[in-house]
Write an enzyme that holds these catalytic residues in place. Structure first.
Site, PDB file in Angstrom:
ATOM      1  N   HIS A 141     -27.575  15.193 -45.108  1.00  0.00           N
ATOM      2  CA  HIS A 141     -27.572  14.134 -44.101  1.00  0.00           C
ATOM      3  C   HIS A 141     -27.965  12.768 -44.683  1.00  0.00           C
ATOM      4  O   HIS A 141     -28.830  12.656 -45.533  1.00  0.00           O
ATOM      5  CB  HIS A 141     -28.524  14.486 -42.953  1.00  0.00           C
ATOM      6  CG  HIS A 141     -29.943  14.743 -43.391  1.00  0.00           C
ATOM      7  ND1 HIS A 141     -30.875  13.753 -43.555  1.00  0.00           N
ATOM      8  CD2 HIS A 141     -30.565  15.899 -43.714  1.00  0.00           C
ATOM      9  CE1 HIS A 141     -32.025  14.266 -43.947  1.00  0.00           C
ATOM     10  NE2 HIS A 141     -31.867  15.571 -44.058  1.00  0.00           N
ATOM     11  N   ASP A 142     -27.255  11.768 -44.220  1.00  0.00           N
ATOM     12  CA  ASP A 142     -27.544  10.360 -44.518  1.00  0.00           C
ATOM     13  C   ASP A 142     -27.282   9.953 -45.957  1.00  0.00           C
ATOM     14  O   ASP A 142     -27.661   8.851 -46.365  1.00  0.00           O
ATOM     15  CB  ASP A 142     -28.990  10.000 -44.143  1.00  0.00           C
ATOM     16  CG  ASP A 142     -29.295  10.277 -42.684  1.00  0.00           C
ATOM     17  OD1 ASP A 142     -28.706   9.599 -41.833  1.00  0.00           O
ATOM     18  OD2 ASP A 142     -30.098  11.184 -42.393  1.00  0.00           O
ATOM     19  N   GLY A 202     -31.239  14.952 -48.614  1.00  0.00           N
ATOM     20  CA  GLY A 202     -30.951  13.890 -47.668  1.00  0.00           C
ATOM     21  C   GLY A 202     -31.268  12.494 -48.187  1.00  0.00           C
ATOM     22  O   GLY A 202     -32.101  12.304 -49.069  1.00  0.00           O
TER      23      GLY A 202
END
Length: 263
Positions: free
Chosen positions: A121-122, A139
């Site tokens: 994520h991200d 992440g």
């Protein structure tokens, strides 16, 4: 209409360009948008609020746009954005963003993402990168344009991997890697400038030599980072043909939070 195999499932609401090809047993969820010329291989799953550009190739068994593997995630609407001309080999997994960051995971253009790579994520991946087999990105990681990360390497969350850098296989990346730097190891250790890669991209011998001087200033001259950056600014003013490249160094350190491992 897109070319969809009879065994594939495309949920109502998904937007597929008419030239998209979807292979057998693939599943595409409702909030997915896929641009022209993209091919989705057999058994791929694409879900989440995911936007995919043109001429991408997803080989069999990719899982794209899954929810973040973050215990703080509370079903917020977050996104995944993928550019154009990327290749994703078998079993690649990419998650959407989180509300704790910018809310979107991004992949640029013309990236070569090999088998079993995980992009959490991200993460913000630039363009023209190579992530070799089983690279694992935690992440919030940023990867600059043209960076290469060797197979079976793993990177700690929130680190930055600079443009044009090259990391050898099986590396444990726990701190930031500046642009242009070559290195490897467990933990990662810098070993010089990625000169061969820079030659292939049209950097002149003089430009590469200036970047070697910048590397020595950061890593070999026993200077504080603040003093080293002052010297790099002076090097920049003395070498206008390399000014833009040295600016990548300066911008990178201005944004670095994890620090960098020095010899």
């Amino acid at each position: 209409m897109a070319i969809v195999h009879s065994t594939a499932i495309v949920h109502e609401g998904a937007q597929l360009h008419e030239s998209v090809e979807v292979g057998a047993y693939a599943v595409i969820h409702a909030n997915v948008k896929i641009g022209a010329g993209t091919k989705v291989g057999e058994h791929c799953v694409i879900d989440g609020h995911t936007t995919i550009g043109e001429n991408n190739v997803f080989y069999r068994f990719c899982s794209i746009g899954g929810i973040p593997q973050d215990k703080k995630y509370a079903n917020e609407v977050t996104r995944l954005e993928i550019g154009n001309g990327n290749t994703f080999r078998e079993f690649v997994t990419i998650n959407t963003g989180t509300a704790q960051d910018v809310g979107v995971t991004r992949i640029g253009d013309d990236n070569w993402i090999m088998a079993y790579v995980h992009i959490a994520h991200d993460c913000q991946i630039g363009s023209h990168t190579i992530l070799a087999n089983t690279v694992q990105l935690a992440g919030h990681i940023h990867v600059g344009d043209w960076a290469i990360v060797g197979g079976m390497s793993a990177a700690h969350q929130f680190i930055r991997i600079g443009a044009h850098s090259m990391t050898g296989g099986m590396s444990s990346i726990r701190q930031d890697i500046p642009p242009f730097v070559l290195g490897a190891g467990q933990p990662y250790k810098p070993a010089g400038i990625n000169s061969e890669g820079l030659k292939r991209r049209g950097f002149t011998a003089e430009q590469i030599q200036v970047l070697r001087e910048a590397y020595k200033t950061i890593y070999l001259r026993q200077l504080s980072l603040a003093d080293a950056l002052v010297d790099i600014k002076r090097l920049q003013s003395e070498n206008p043909d390399s000014a833009a490249h040295l600016q990548l160094f300066l911008d990178f350190f201005a944004q670095s939070d994890r620090g960098l491992g020095r010899k």
